[in-house]
Design a protein around this motif. Sequence first.
Motif, short mmCIF file in Angstrom:
data_model
loop_
_atom_site.label_atom_id
_atom_site.label_comp_id
_atom_site.label_asym_id
_atom_site.label_seq_id
_atom_site.Cartn_x
_atom_site.Cartn_y
_atom_site.Cartn_z
N GLY A 131 -73.32 44.99 -81.62
CA GLY A 131 -73.74 44.54 -82.94
C GLY A 131 -75.23 44.59 -83.18
O GLY A 131 -75.71 44.05 -84.16
N VAL A 132 -75.98 45.25 -82.29
CA VAL A 132 -77.43 45.30 -82.42
C VAL A 132 -77.89 46.76 -82.46
O VAL A 132 -77.48 47.56 -81.63
CB VAL A 132 -78.13 44.57 -81.26
CG1 VAL A 132 -79.65 44.70 -81.35
CG2 VAL A 132 -77.71 43.11 -81.23
N SER A 133 -78.71 47.10 -83.46
CA SER A 133 -79.27 48.44 -83.53
C SER A 133 -80.76 48.35 -83.82
O SER A 133 -81.23 47.38 -84.41
CB SER A 133 -78.57 49.27 -84.62
OG SER A 133 -78.76 48.67 -85.88
N LYS A 134 -81.50 49.35 -83.39
CA LYS A 134 -82.94 49.39 -83.62
C LYS A 134 -83.20 50.00 -84.99
O LYS A 134 -82.64 51.03 -85.34
CB LYS A 134 -83.63 50.20 -82.53
CG LYS A 134 -85.14 50.12 -82.64
CD LYS A 134 -85.82 50.23 -81.32
CE LYS A 134 -87.30 50.06 -81.56
NZ LYS A 134 -88.02 49.52 -80.50
N ARG A 135 -84.01 49.34 -85.79
CA ARG A 135 -84.38 49.82 -87.12
C ARG A 135 -85.88 49.67 -87.26
O ARG A 135 -86.38 48.56 -87.36
CB ARG A 135 -83.65 49.04 -88.21
CG ARG A 135 -82.15 49.26 -88.11
CD ARG A 135 -81.41 48.81 -89.32
NE ARG A 135 -79.98 49.04 -89.10
CZ ARG A 135 -79.05 48.36 -89.70
NH1 ARG A 135 -79.35 47.44 -90.57
NH2 ARG A 135 -77.77 48.62 -89.45
N GLY A 136 -86.54 50.79 -87.23
CA GLY A 136 -88.00 50.75 -87.23
C GLY A 136 -88.46 50.12 -85.93
O GLY A 136 -87.94 50.43 -84.88
N GLY A 137 -89.36 49.19 -86.00
CA GLY A 137 -89.84 48.50 -84.81
C GLY A 137 -89.11 47.20 -84.54
O GLY A 137 -89.54 46.41 -83.71
N ARG A 138 -88.02 46.93 -85.28
CA ARG A 138 -87.29 45.67 -85.14
C ARG A 138 -85.83 45.95 -84.80
O ARG A 138 -85.43 47.10 -84.66
CB ARG A 138 -87.42 44.85 -86.43
CG ARG A 138 -88.88 44.47 -86.69
CD ARG A 138 -89.05 43.67 -87.96
NE ARG A 138 -88.12 42.60 -88.13
CZ ARG A 138 -88.37 41.31 -87.86
NH1 ARG A 138 -89.53 40.96 -87.41
NH2 ARG A 138 -87.46 40.38 -88.07
N ALA A 161 -81.64 39.47 -81.68
CA ALA A 161 -80.60 39.99 -82.58
C ALA A 161 -79.21 39.74 -81.98
O ALA A 161 -78.27 39.40 -82.69
CB ALA A 161 -80.82 41.48 -82.84
N ALA A 162 -79.09 39.89 -80.66
CA ALA A 162 -77.81 39.61 -79.99
C ALA A 162 -77.45 38.14 -80.13
O ALA A 162 -76.26 37.79 -80.24
CB ALA A 162 -77.88 40.01 -78.51
N LEU A 163 -78.45 37.26 -80.17
CA LEU A 163 -78.20 35.83 -80.40
C LEU A 163 -77.65 35.61 -81.81
O LEU A 163 -76.72 34.82 -81.99
CB LEU A 163 -79.49 35.03 -80.18
CG LEU A 163 -79.42 33.53 -80.43
CD1 LEU A 163 -78.39 32.86 -79.51
CD2 LEU A 163 -80.79 32.89 -80.23
N LEU A 164 -78.17 36.32 -82.80
CA LEU A 164 -77.64 36.22 -84.17
C LEU A 164 -76.16 36.64 -84.19
O LEU A 164 -75.33 35.99 -84.83
CB LEU A 164 -78.43 37.12 -85.13
CG LEU A 164 -79.89 36.73 -85.38
CD1 LEU A 164 -80.58 37.80 -86.21
CD2 LEU A 164 -79.97 35.38 -86.07
N TYR A 165 -75.86 37.72 -83.47
CA TYR A 165 -74.47 38.20 -83.38
C TYR A 165 -73.59 37.15 -82.71
O TYR A 165 -72.52 36.81 -83.20
CB TYR A 165 -74.42 39.52 -82.63
CG TYR A 165 -73.03 40.08 -82.47
CD1 TYR A 165 -72.49 40.91 -83.44
CD2 TYR A 165 -72.25 39.76 -81.36
CE1 TYR A 165 -71.21 41.42 -83.31
CE2 TYR A 165 -70.96 40.26 -81.23
CZ TYR A 165 -70.44 41.09 -82.20
OH TYR A 165 -69.17 41.58 -82.08
N ALA A 166 -74.05 36.61 -81.57
CA ALA A 166 -73.26 35.61 -80.83
C ALA A 166 -73.02 34.36 -81.67
O ALA A 166 -71.93 33.80 -81.66
CB ALA A 166 -73.97 35.26 -79.52
N ARG A 167 -74.03 33.92 -82.40
CA ARG A 167 -73.86 32.75 -83.29
C ARG A 167 -72.82 33.03 -84.36
O ARG A 167 -72.06 32.15 -84.73
CB ARG A 167 -75.19 32.39 -83.93
CG ARG A 167 -76.15 31.69 -83.00
CD ARG A 167 -77.49 31.44 -83.66
NE ARG A 167 -78.36 30.63 -82.83
CZ ARG A 167 -79.68 30.60 -82.96
NH1 ARG A 167 -80.28 31.33 -83.89
NH2 ARG A 167 -80.40 29.83 -82.16
N HIS A 168 -72.82 34.26 -84.87
CA HIS A 168 -71.86 34.62 -85.92
C HIS A 168 -70.42 34.59 -85.40
O HIS A 168 -69.54 34.06 -86.08
CB HIS A 168 -72.19 36.00 -86.50
CG HIS A 168 -71.27 36.41 -87.59
ND1 HIS A 168 -71.36 35.91 -88.87
CD2 HIS A 168 -70.21 37.26 -87.60
CE1 HIS A 168 -70.42 36.44 -89.61
NE2 HIS A 168 -69.70 37.26 -88.87
#
Length: 181
Positions: A131-138, A161-168
């Motif tokens: 659930g995590v992808s690189k977009r620009g520098g973020r 970003a993986a934490l955002l996914y895990a929380r979801h």
Amino acid sequence: AAAAAAAAAEPMTAAEAEQLAADEGLALVRSSQSQTGFKGVSKRGGRFAAVFGSHQSEEYLGMAATAEEAALLYARHVGAEASAAAAAAAEAAAAAAAAAEPMTAAEAEQLAADEGLALVRSSQSQTGFKGVSKRGGRFAAVFGSHQSEEYLGMAATAEEAALLYARHVGAEASAAAAAAA
């Protein structure tokens, strides 16, 4: 008449949409939470949809060739006062986010553990996390497939970003997915 029809079919440029908004006393409402960069605008196929409201009660405002043109549809719908207020709030939020220290990878790992979550690793992802992808520098956190992707937010590190996914997905689902990975 054919030249007028061809001109009408030409997509509006970003600069033209910005100028029209200014001419009409409107503000295009930027959003760091949107993949398009604008509140109420999402990419659908090769075009941009303007919507007002939440996922439960969305009001479709129209399609446009550029994100800025769709943002103009949104600004016209909410009006000059509301678009200016929303744009000012978005600018303040962006400034506060820029001033905030980004979470380190270790801090994200520790927060996940403290919240009973597991960061879901993936050998299929270039970032190493589901659930995590690189977009620009973020790093962007998303849930679902490309056809029905839900945007969860942007982060400075892949772990955040993986934490955002895990929380979801929640503790139980993140633990099960991490164990299966």
